[in-house]
Motif scaffolding. Sequence first.
Motif, PDB file in Angstrom:
ATOM      1  N   ASN A 167     -74.238  42.998  79.810  1.00 53.37           N
ATOM      2  CA  ASN A 167     -74.826  42.185  81.012  1.00 53.37           C
ATOM      3  C   ASN A 167     -74.883  43.073  82.312  1.00 53.37           C
ATOM      4  O   ASN A 167     -75.308  42.735  83.226  1.00 53.37           O
ATOM      5  CB  ASN A 167     -73.974  40.961  81.132  1.00 53.37           C
ATOM      6  N   GLY A 202     -77.796  43.174  84.579  1.00 46.89           N
ATOM      7  CA  GLY A 202     -77.512  42.658  86.248  1.00 46.89           C
ATOM      8  C   GLY A 202     -77.948  43.689  87.075  1.00 46.89           C
ATOM      9  O   GLY A 202     -78.557  43.499  88.207  1.00 46.89           O
ATOM     10  N   VAL A 255     -77.969  40.198  89.611  1.00 49.76           N
ATOM     11  CA  VAL A 255     -76.693  39.614  89.401  1.00 49.76           C
ATOM     12  C   VAL A 255     -77.038  38.244  88.542  1.00 49.76           C
ATOM     13  O   VAL A 255     -76.950  37.754  87.575  1.00 49.76           O
ATOM     14  CB  VAL A 255     -75.757  39.617  90.181  1.00 49.76           C
ATOM     15  N   ILE A 256     -77.680  37.381  89.534  1.00 53.23           N
ATOM     16  CA  ILE A 256     -78.057  35.885  89.101  1.00 53.23           C
ATOM     17  C   ILE A 256     -79.006  35.986  87.888  1.00 53.23           C
ATOM     18  O   ILE A 256     -78.882  35.191  86.899  1.00 53.23           O
ATOM     19  CB  ILE A 256     -78.482  35.138  90.131  1.00 53.23           C
ATOM     20  N   GLU A 257     -80.138  36.786  87.991  1.00 56.79           N
ATOM     21  CA  GLU A 257     -80.941  36.941  87.069  1.00 56.79           C
ATOM     22  C   GLU A 257     -80.273  37.521  85.691  1.00 56.79           C
ATOM     23  O   GLU A 257     -80.870  36.931  84.643  1.00 56.79           O
ATOM     24  CB  GLU A 257     -82.082  37.718  87.727  1.00 56.79           C
ATOM     25  N   SER A 313     -77.439  36.926  84.779  1.00 55.67           N
ATOM     26  CA  SER A 313     -76.614  36.061  83.978  1.00 55.67           C
ATOM     27  C   SER A 313     -77.513  34.961  83.379  1.00 55.67           C
ATOM     28  O   SER A 313     -77.101  34.310  82.387  1.00 55.67           O
ATOM     29  CB  SER A 313     -75.777  35.375  85.222  1.00 55.67           C
ATOM     30  N   ALA A 327     -70.781  29.962  82.886  1.00 57.11           N
ATOM     31  CA  ALA A 327     -71.875  30.652  83.722  1.00 57.11           C
ATOM     32  C   ALA A 327     -71.164  31.352  84.835  1.00 57.11           C
ATOM     33  O   ALA A 327     -71.561  32.438  85.035  1.00 57.11           O
ATOM     34  CB  ALA A 327     -72.677  29.373  84.441  1.00 57.11           C
ATOM     35  N   THR A 358     -71.606  35.424  85.159  1.00 61.46           N
ATOM     36  CA  THR A 358     -71.869  36.079  86.607  1.00 61.46           C
ATOM     37  C   THR A 358     -71.200  37.027  86.999  1.00 61.46           C
ATOM     38  O   THR A 358     -71.345  38.098  87.685  1.00 61.46           O
ATOM     39  CB  THR A 358     -72.513  34.714  87.669  1.00 61.46           C
ATOM     40  N   VAL A 395     -71.100  40.311  85.388  1.00 57.95           N
ATOM     41  CA  VAL A 395     -72.359  40.908  85.700  1.00 57.95           C
ATOM     42  C   VAL A 395     -72.266  41.737  87.129  1.00 57.95           C
ATOM     43  O   VAL A 395     -72.680  42.820  87.193  1.00 57.95           O
ATOM     44  CB  VAL A 395     -73.586  40.032  85.633  1.00 57.95           C
ATOM     45  N   ALA A 396     -71.567  41.166  87.898  1.00 60.02           N
ATOM     46  CA  ALA A 396     -71.211  41.763  89.439  1.00 60.02           C
ATOM     47  C   ALA A 396     -70.148  42.699  89.239  1.00 60.02           C
ATOM     48  O   ALA A 396     -70.695  43.478  90.025  1.00 60.02           O
ATOM     49  CB  ALA A 396     -71.087  40.483  90.249  1.00 60.02           C
TER      50      ALA A 396
END
Length: 150
Positions: free
Chosen positions: A24, A28, A33-35, A37, A78, A82, A85-86
Amino acid sequence: MYMFFYLLLAIIGGTLIGTQAGINGVLGKRIGVIEGSFVSFFIGTIILLLLAIFLGKGDLLKVTSVPKWQLFGGVLGAGYVTIMVAVVPRIGVASAITAVIVGQLLISVTLDHFGIFIKQPIPIDWYRITGLVLLLISLLLIFKGKSKWF
């Protein structure tokens, strides 16, 4: 025998989380990042829907009758995905997962101590405190091997 099996399953689950964090993190970095996730959760949702349809033994329709706070786990999941991923591309998988484990144990010991989600509280004792301190030391050592603190 059963306890060993469940412990082994938990260890396998940990390897899945570690691998997922790495994958992930790369995703990301590539798409956002959001995408990243969202894509991870979306694919996971499709897999779980198929498993529920073909292998599930419960009643998914009862979800409308559960207390609403019990649905908050999805929000927490979630948030976890997230965050991973960040942070994984910045601090590495080992540091990120060790930090996650520290967070998991800190909240778990607290929840056990106050008997939240379990019938019988499990008080914090010196064994648990020592385990937490040693885990914090491991986080410092693993993270220090990656980079400077500030």
